[in-house]
Design a protein around this motif. Sequence first.
Motif, PDB file in Angstrom:
ATOM      1  N   THR A  58      26.299  71.325  75.351  1.00 29.20           N
ATOM      2  CA  THR A  58      25.809  71.579  73.999  1.00 29.20           C
ATOM      3  C   THR A  58      26.714  70.936  72.954  1.00 29.20           C
ATOM      4  OG1 THR A  58      24.897  73.678  74.780  1.00 29.20           O
ATOM      5  CG2 THR A  58      25.058  73.389  72.397  1.00 29.20           C
ATOM      6  N   LEU A  59      28.020  71.007  73.176  1.00 23.17           N
ATOM      7  CA  LEU A  59      28.959  70.327  72.286  1.00 23.17           C
ATOM      8  C   LEU A  59      28.684  68.825  72.256  1.00 23.17           C
ATOM      9  CD1 LEU A  59      32.432  71.979  73.077  1.00 23.17           C
ATOM     10  CD2 LEU A  59      31.147  72.163  70.941  1.00 23.17           C
ATOM     11  N   ALA A  60      28.528  68.253  73.439  1.00 18.06           N
ATOM     12  CA  ALA A  60      28.293  66.814  73.527  1.00 18.06           C
ATOM     13  C   ALA A  60      27.013  66.426  72.787  1.00 18.06           C
ATOM     14  CB  ALA A  60      28.223  66.384  74.990  1.00 18.06           C
ATOM     15  N   ALA A  61      25.975  67.243  72.927  1.00 15.44           N
ATOM     16  CA  ALA A  61      24.711  66.961  72.257  1.00 15.44           C
ATOM     17  C   ALA A  61      24.850  67.045  70.741  1.00 15.44           C
ATOM     18  CB  ALA A  61      23.635  67.931  72.737  1.00 15.44           C
ATOM     19  N   ALA A  62      25.816  67.866  70.287  1.00  9.95           N
ATOM     20  CA  ALA A  62      26.051  68.022  68.851  1.00  9.95           C
ATOM     21  C   ALA A  62      27.040  66.997  68.319  1.00  9.95           C
ATOM     22  CB  ALA A  62      26.569  69.429  68.569  1.00  9.95           C
ATOM     23  N   GLY A  63      27.480  66.082  69.181  1.00 11.82           N
ATOM     24  CA  GLY A  63      28.430  65.062  68.762  1.00 11.82           C
ATOM     25  C   GLY A  63      29.856  65.555  68.686  1.00 11.82           C
ATOM     26  N   LEU A  64      30.149  66.664  69.363  1.00 12.34           N
ATOM     27  CA  LEU A  64      31.491  67.246  69.374  1.00 12.34           C
ATOM     28  C   LEU A  64      32.131  67.008  70.742  1.00 12.34           C
ATOM     29  CD1 LEU A  64      30.513  70.577  67.612  1.00 12.34           C
ATOM     30  CD2 LEU A  64      31.933  68.771  66.620  1.00 12.34           C
ATOM     31  N   PRO A  65      33.479  66.923  70.798  1.00 15.95           N
ATOM     32  CA  PRO A  65      34.133  66.624  72.083  1.00 15.95           C
ATOM     33  C   PRO A  65      34.014  67.779  73.071  1.00 15.95           C
ATOM     34  CG  PRO A  65      35.764  67.074  70.364  1.00 15.95           C
ATOM     35  CD  PRO A  65      34.451  66.994  69.676  1.00 15.95           C
ATOM     36  N   PRO A  66      33.515  67.509  74.289  1.00 11.90           N
ATOM     37  CA  PRO A  66      33.294  68.569  75.277  1.00 11.90           C
ATOM     38  C   PRO A  66      34.456  68.760  76.261  1.00 11.90           C
ATOM     39  CG  PRO A  66      32.261  66.565  76.050  1.00 11.90           C
ATOM     40  CD  PRO A  66      32.909  66.228  74.725  1.00 11.90           C
ATOM     41  N   GLU A  67      35.496  67.929  76.161  1.00 12.93           N
ATOM     42  CA  GLU A  67      36.503  67.888  77.230  1.00 12.93           C
ATOM     43  C   GLU A  67      37.234  69.210  77.429  1.00 12.93           C
ATOM     44  OE1 GLU A  67      35.611  63.798  75.916  1.00 12.93           O
ATOM     45  OE2 GLU A  67      36.229  65.632  74.847  1.00 12.93           O
ATOM     46  N   MET A  68      37.533  69.927  76.353  1.00 20.83           N
ATOM     47  CA  MET A  68      38.281  71.176  76.510  1.00 20.83           C
ATOM     48  C   MET A  68      37.502  72.194  77.335  1.00 20.83           C
ATOM     49  SD  MET A  68      40.340  71.942  72.950  1.00 20.83           S
ATOM     50  CE  MET A  68      41.223  73.319  73.702  1.00 20.83           C
ATOM     51  N   LEU A  69      36.217  72.280  77.084  1.00 18.69           N
ATOM     52  CA  LEU A  69      35.422  73.252  77.834  1.00 18.69           C
ATOM     53  C   LEU A  69      35.215  72.808  79.274  1.00 18.69           C
ATOM     54  CD1 LEU A  69      32.758  74.611  75.337  1.00 18.69           C
ATOM     55  CD2 LEU A  69      35.132  75.294  75.722  1.00 18.69           C
TER      56      LEU A  69
END
Length: 278
Positions: free
Chosen positions: A237-248
């Motif tokens: 969901t973060l990735a789809a929102a253009g936010l970095p997903p790596e931490m999760l």
Amino acid sequence: MDQPTVGLLHPGSMGAAVAACAATNAAEVLWCEAGRSATSAARAAQFGLTPVVTLAELLDRSDIVISLCPPAAAEDLAHGVARHSFAGTYVEANAISPERAKRIAGLLGPAAAVVDGAVVGSPPVHGKTPTLYLSGPTAATITVEEVFAGTAVRTKVLGTKVGQASALKLSYTAFQKASRALAALATGMARQYDVDQELLEVAARRSTSYLGEPEYIAKVAARAWRWGPELEEAADTLAAAGLPPEMLRAAASTLARWHDAKDCELTLADALDHLAQP
């Protein structure tokens, strides 16, 4: 030691304020102006620090040297000090790993007495009272405690091993700094879906920190088999929102280490032992 001279490397916002507290019990607090910016010079002047022209002069005149700088520069600074054969008390107060603290102690010893230090809290201004945690040789930690006695910088000795103070600092940092980054990600995700105010309301129902509830870790381990995939969904969901997903994704990978603890009744020690096994 009666009113030692203290040298500071270098006058950043934390370092200058900490050094100003040391001035309470020191004959003088020095800083080296070579290569420093006008901003650093103004900050040092604001806190009443005495400029010297060269590092060699600072080291020759100082009984105690405090290193407070960005972590990446810690070893370079220590190498510079080592080249001048400093023989006083060196307080390695940067946010570095225990291994780096030990390397610096080996680099400067045995001529210098190296104290591992870690500042937890905000700079000691406007009523703030950070704690300077210390570990290392007993006589040296006592010397550092004395220079901050009665000031806004509290001190606490953790033990005689270099690395203990650094370990405490980074253990705390791991949660405090990472949790703020996670808060930014969670808020960013919620805002993308126009539910950020509702997120604040949900969060307001809990006022304590999980860091202060270590017994909860065993419950996390037992639920990791469910929570890991949930975090992967959140990462998507973060990735789809253009936010970095790596931490999760990294958090989901961490939870995977508890894959065989599904719904088990574990102790805290059991959970941490599982976590340490790849």
